[in-house]
Enzyme design. Sequence first.
Site, PDB file in Angstrom:
ATOM      1  N   VAL A   1      50.946 -83.198  45.350  1.00  0.00           N
ATOM      2  CA  VAL A   1      49.905 -83.458  44.983  1.00  0.00           C
ATOM      3  C   VAL A   1      49.505 -84.296  43.748  1.00  0.00           C
ATOM      4  CG1 VAL A   1      49.067 -81.088  45.585  1.00  0.00           C
ATOM      5  CG2 VAL A   1      49.708 -81.606  43.328  1.00  0.00           C
ATOM      6  N   TYR A   2      50.605 -84.720  43.158  1.00  0.00           N
ATOM      7  CA  TYR A   2      50.749 -85.730  42.412  1.00  0.00           C
ATOM      8  C   TYR A   2      50.158 -86.861  42.834  1.00  0.00           C
ATOM      9  CZ  TYR A   2      53.851 -82.752  39.410  1.00  0.00           C
ATOM     10  OH  TYR A   2      54.221 -81.704  38.679  1.00  0.00           O
ATOM     11  N   SER A   3      48.723 -87.494  42.214  1.00  0.00           N
ATOM     12  CA  SER A   3      48.509 -88.769  42.665  1.00  0.00           C
ATOM     13  C   SER A   3      48.230 -88.758  44.300  1.00  0.00           C
ATOM     14  CB  SER A   3      48.826 -89.977  42.123  1.00  0.00           C
ATOM     15  OG  SER A   3      48.750 -89.775  40.608  1.00  0.00           O
ATOM     16  N   ASP A   4      47.885 -87.633  45.032  1.00  0.00           N
ATOM     17  CA  ASP A   4      47.693 -87.508  46.283  1.00  0.00           C
ATOM     18  C   ASP A   4      48.854 -88.187  47.244  1.00  0.00           C
ATOM     19  OD1 ASP A   4      45.140 -86.645  46.182  1.00  0.00           O
ATOM     20  OD2 ASP A   4      44.147 -88.538  46.152  1.00  0.00           O
ATOM     21  N   GLY A   5      50.114 -87.861  46.897  1.00  0.00           N
ATOM     22  CA  GLY A   5      51.451 -88.347  47.253  1.00  0.00           C
ATOM     23  C   GLY A   5      51.867 -89.705  46.665  1.00  0.00           C
TER      24      GLY A   5
END
Length: 344
Positions: A61-65
């Site tokens: 989930v960090y920056s959408d991958g």
Amino acid sequence: MEYRRLGSSGLKVPVLSFGAGTFGGKGPLFGAWGSTDAAEARRLVDICLEAGVNLFDTADVYSDGASEEVLGAAIKGRRDDVMLSTKLSLPVGEGPNAAGSSRSRLISGVEKALKRLGTDYIDLLQLHAFDAGTPVEEVLSTLDTLVRSGKLRYVGVSNFSGWQLMKSLAAADHQGYPRYVANQVYYSLVGRDYEWELMPLGLDQGVGALVWSPLGWGRLTGKIRRGEPWPEGSRLHDTAAFGPPVDEEKLYDVVEVLDAIAQETGKTVPQIAINWLLRRPTVSSVIIGARNEEQLRQNLGAAGWSLTPEEVARLDAASATTAPYPYFPYYRQEGFARINPPVV
């Protein structure tokens, strides 16, 4: 760099590890954290490895991958020199199977993480949150399959309550599935809730703590003090609502003691706050983050030395809070303490 076993496992991890939440920089939360690109990330990885920090933590989930992608690019060509830790279970889309820890979500999530990281195995996979809608047996059997296939080496959790973690460990023991050896937790001088239940559980069950946000969501950087506004450029202006709540008066009490010890020792406020955590029971590694080389080098200076017992006692006193029920009797009443003495 000191290395410790991760819980009761055979895996040794550095007491400081690097959190790649600043890599990628997408969205209101992670964009405020940082936007480190692959070239900058590679330099930060270089500095970490020079210091003996070889564990790097991220999440889908960090920056959408994008964090996983940037980290993968930064470690390209030196996979054998690093350990990769990532997390999944939080929502990554709007579909009915885009969140949680179902067999479908775990298998697809691991495959996508492997691709983004540019590797064929993950050293440590942690479930980012407890999925109350999926039987723990389904979760554990899927993790067992992934471990046996060689795609995962160790498994852990993050943000579980005590009963959720203990239920999972009991099921793993009963069924012969891999046990969780790591619990990635929020723990800091201004957030000591971990001590009431999860720390004793970790001691009893051999689960090591990987500490996230050791500086209290950016409040223990040495830039926030009583009676002064938050400094210009502080990420707290945009991210405070996303993080754990902090009592402001308690924060200022802690900062004043940190400032005093910093003046006496020549160490920085963040170094002292992190070093205090390294003395706590069950802590295997403290995850540090950095948006630039200067921040990283400063945080790396938290290891390799120790606060004195007197300094620890001052920090303990300034940061202490009343334990919630049913734990406070064990700290206040002699009869309870004789039966089950507190671990801290």
